[in-house]
Design a protein around this motif. Structure first.
Motif, mmCIF file in Angstrom:
data_model
loop_
_atom_site.group_PDB
_atom_site.id
_atom_site.type_symbol
_atom_site.label_atom_id
_atom_site.label_comp_id
_atom_site.label_asym_id
_atom_site.label_seq_id
_atom_site.Cartn_x
_atom_site.Cartn_y
_atom_site.Cartn_z
ATOM 1 N N MET A 125 0.839 -1.185 0.000
ATOM 2 C CA MET A 125 0.000 0.000 0.000
ATOM 3 C C MET A 125 0.875 1.234 0.000
ATOM 4 N N SER A 126 0.556 2.201 -0.842
ATOM 5 C CA SER A 126 1.351 3.405 -0.933
ATOM 6 C C SER A 126 1.090 4.295 0.269
ATOM 7 N N LYS A 127 1.937 5.349 0.401
ATOM 8 C CA LYS A 127 1.788 6.265 1.525
ATOM 9 C C LYS A 127 0.473 7.025 1.453
ATOM 10 N N SER A 128 0.060 7.411 0.237
ATOM 11 C CA SER A 128 -1.202 8.135 0.106
ATOM 12 C C SER A 128 -2.380 7.261 0.508
ATOM 13 N N ASP A 129 -2.336 5.975 0.138
ATOM 14 C CA ASP A 129 -3.399 5.057 0.541
ATOM 15 C C ASP A 129 -3.410 4.869 2.048
ATOM 16 N N ALA A 130 -2.217 4.763 2.646
ATOM 17 C CA ALA A 130 -2.144 4.583 4.099
ATOM 18 C C ALA A 130 -2.703 5.796 4.828
ATOM 19 N N ARG A 131 -2.374 6.987 4.339
ATOM 20 C CA ARG A 131 -2.908 8.190 4.982
ATOM 21 C C ARG A 131 -4.410 8.273 4.834
ATOM 22 N N SER A 132 -4.921 7.929 3.659
ATOM 23 C CA SER A 132 -6.365 7.993 3.451
ATOM 24 C C SER A 132 -7.098 6.965 4.300
ATOM 25 N N GLN A 133 -6.455 5.809 4.555
ATOM 26 C CA GLN A 133 -7.078 4.800 5.385
ATOM 27 C C GLN A 133 -7.064 5.198 6.855
ATOM 28 N N SER A 134 -6.009 5.859 7.311
ATOM 29 C CA SER A 134 -5.870 6.163 8.728
ATOM 30 C C SER A 134 -6.698 7.374 9.126
ATOM 31 N N SER A 135 -6.827 8.385 8.278
ATOM 32 C CA SER A 135 -7.546 9.604 8.611
ATOM 33 C C SER A 135 -8.935 9.556 7.989
ATOM 34 N N ARG A 136 -9.833 8.811 8.626
ATOM 35 C CA ARG A 136 -11.213 8.681 8.145
ATOM 36 C C ARG A 136 -12.151 8.916 9.319
ATOM 37 N N PRO A 137 -12.318 10.173 9.727
ATOM 38 C CA PRO A 137 -13.155 10.457 10.908
ATOM 39 C C PRO A 137 -14.620 10.123 10.700
ATOM 40 N N LEU A 138 -15.130 10.262 9.464
ATOM 41 C CA LEU A 138 -16.542 9.953 9.218
ATOM 42 C C LEU A 138 -16.822 8.466 9.411
ATOM 43 N N LEU A 139 -15.927 7.634 8.907
ATOM 44 C CA LEU A 139 -16.097 6.200 9.085
ATOM 45 C C LEU A 139 -15.981 5.813 10.551
ATOM 46 N N LEU A 140 -15.022 6.409 11.252
ATOM 47 C CA LEU A 140 -14.863 6.120 12.677
ATOM 48 C C LEU A 140 -16.114 6.519 13.454
ATOM 49 N N LEU A 141 -16.663 7.700 13.144
ATOM 50 C CA LEU A 141 -17.890 8.142 13.824
ATOM 51 C C LEU A 141 -19.055 7.214 13.509
ATOM 52 N N ALA A 142 -19.155 6.775 12.249
ATOM 53 C CA ALA A 142 -20.239 5.871 11.871
ATOM 54 C C ALA A 142 -20.142 4.544 12.618
ATOM 55 N N LEU A 143 -18.941 3.993 12.720
ATOM 56 C CA LEU A 143 -18.773 2.717 13.425
ATOM 57 C C LEU A 143 -19.096 2.857 14.912
ATOM 58 N N LEU A 144 -18.710 3.967 15.500
ATOM 59 C CA LEU A 144 -19.014 4.176 16.920
ATOM 60 C C LEU A 144 -20.510 4.379 17.149
ATOM 61 N N LEU A 145 -21.186 5.068 16.222
ATOM 62 C CA LEU A 145 -22.629 5.279 16.375
ATOM 63 C C LEU A 145 -23.425 4.002 16.182
ATOM 64 N N SER A 146 -22.878 3.055 15.438
ATOM 65 C CA SER A 146 -23.597 1.799 15.230
ATOM 66 C C SER A 146 -23.713 0.978 16.517
ATOM 67 N N ILE A 147 -22.844 1.245 17.493
ATOM 68 C CA ILE A 147 -22.904 0.498 18.755
ATOM 69 C C ILE A 147 -24.138 0.883 19.571
ATOM 70 N N PRO A 148 -24.351 2.200 19.870
ATOM 71 C CA PRO A 148 -25.601 2.525 20.585
ATOM 72 C C PRO A 148 -26.851 2.259 19.756
ATOM 73 N N ALA A 149 -26.736 2.338 18.426
ATOM 74 C CA ALA A 149 -27.904 2.043 17.590
ATOM 75 C C ALA A 149 -28.363 0.598 17.788
ATOM 76 N N PHE A 150 -27.409 -0.324 17.885
ATOM 77 C CA PHE A 150 -27.761 -1.732 18.084
ATOM 78 C C PHE A 150 -28.507 -1.931 19.397
#
Length: 259
Positions: free
Chosen positions: A1-26
Motif C-alpha cells: 500500500m502506498s503512503k497516500s493510501d495509508a494516509r487515506s485509510q488512517s484519517s477517516r473520521p466519518l467512518l470512525l464516527l459511523a462505526l461508533l454510532l452503530s454500537i448505541p444504535a444496536f
C-alpha cells in the motif's frame, strides 16, 4: 500500500464516527418494547449509512481506481447495507434469523473498528493504550448501567465493566439479560485485544532496551577493532620502512670499510 493510501485509510473520521454510532444504535434497537429507543436506534442506523456513504465517496475521489484501499471498501459497503437493513426492521421482537444477522453485523463492525484503531494503539504507544482503555471502561460502565437491570449506579456499572474486561468473574455482579450479555461478549473480546497489545508494547520496550545496549556494545567493539587495525597498519608500515632503509644502510657501511 502506498503512503497516500495509508494516509487515506488512517484519517477517516466519518467512518470512525459511523462505526461508533452503530454500537448505541444496536442496543437502542434491542429495546423494542420502548418506542423512543427503537426510533432513535433506527435514526442512528440511517445516520451511520449516510456517514459511510459520504466517506466512501470522498475516498473514491481521492484515490485512483487501482489503489489497494478498495479491498476494505467491500467491507465498508457491507456495513453500509447492513445499517440500511437494520434501520428497515419494524418487528417488535427479533426472530432467530434476525438475531444471527445483527450479531454478524456487530462482529463485522467490531473487526472494522479494530482495524481502523490499530494504528493508534500499536506497540510503543503505552499512553494511547492506557487512555483508550480508560475510555472503554467509562463507556462500558455507562452501557451496563443502561442495559443491566441489576445495575443501579454508574460505579457498579464501571465495576462490572472492569470485571468483564479483566475476565475475573467474582460473581457479585453478572449480566442477566440478553442485551447486557451481548455487550459483555464484545467487551471481553476488546479486553483480550487491549491486554495483548499492552503486553506486546511492554515486551517491545524491554526488547528495545536490550537492542540499544547490544548496539552500544557492538559500536564500542567496532571502534576498538578499528583502533587495533589502525595500530597494526602503523606497525606494519614502520616495519616495511625499516626493511627498505636497512639494505641501503648496510651497503654504505660496506663501501666505507673497503675504502
Amino acid at each position: 500500500m502506498s503512503k497516500s493510501d495509508a494516509r487515506s485509510q488512517s484519517s477517516r473520521p466519518l467512518l470512525l464516527l459511523a462505526l461508533l454510532l452503530s454500537i448505541p444504535a444496536f442496543y437502542m434497537m434491542l429495546n423494542n418494547d420502548v418506542s423512543p429507543y427503537r426510533d432513535t436506534g433506527r435514526s442512528l442506523y440511517v445516520l451511520v449509512a449516510l456517514l459511510i456513504a459520504v466517506d466512501m465517496w470522498r475516498l473514491y475521489r481521492k484515490n485512483p481506481p487501482g489503489s489497494q484501499y478498495r479491498r476494505l471498501a467491500v467491507v465498508d459497503l457491507l456495513i453500509l447495507f447492513g445499517a440500511i437493513a437494520s434501520a428497515w426492521s419494524y418487528e417488535s421482537s427479533w426472530h432467530f434469523t434476525e438475531w444471527l444477522f445483527r450479531l454478524a453485523y456487530c462482529v463485522v463492525v467490531f473487526l472494522r473498528l479494530s482495524v481502523l484503531l490499530a494504528r493508534y494503539v500499536g506497540p510503543h504507544k503505552l499512553l494511547q493504550i492506557g487512555v483508550f482503555a480508560l475510555f472503554v471502561l467509562a463507556i462500558a460502565g455507562e452501557g451496563f448501567l443502561l442495559l443491566e437491570p441489576k445495575i443501579h449506579t454508574y460505579a457498579d456499572g464501571v465495576w462490572l465493566a472492569f470485571l468483564t474486561v479483566a475476565t475475573l468473574g467474582y460473581g457479585d455482579l453478572v449480566p442477566s439479560v440478553p442485551g447486557s450479555r451481548i455487550f459483555a461478549v464484545f467487551i471481553v473480546l476488546l479486553g483480550y485485544a487491549l491486554f495483548s497489545i499492552f503486553t506486546a508494547s511492554i515486551s517491545a520496550i524491554l526488547v528495545g532496551e536490550d537492542e540499544k545496549r547490544l548496539r552500544h556494545e557492538l559500536h564500542m567493539d567496532t571502534r576498538m577493532l578499528r583502533a587495533e587495525i589502525a595500530a597494526l597498519r602503523g606497525e606494519l608500515r614502520d616495519a616495511l620502512l625499516e626493511k627498505r632503509h636497512l639494505p641501503a644502510t648496510s651497503g654504505e657501511d660496506s663501501r666505507q670499510e673497503e675504502a
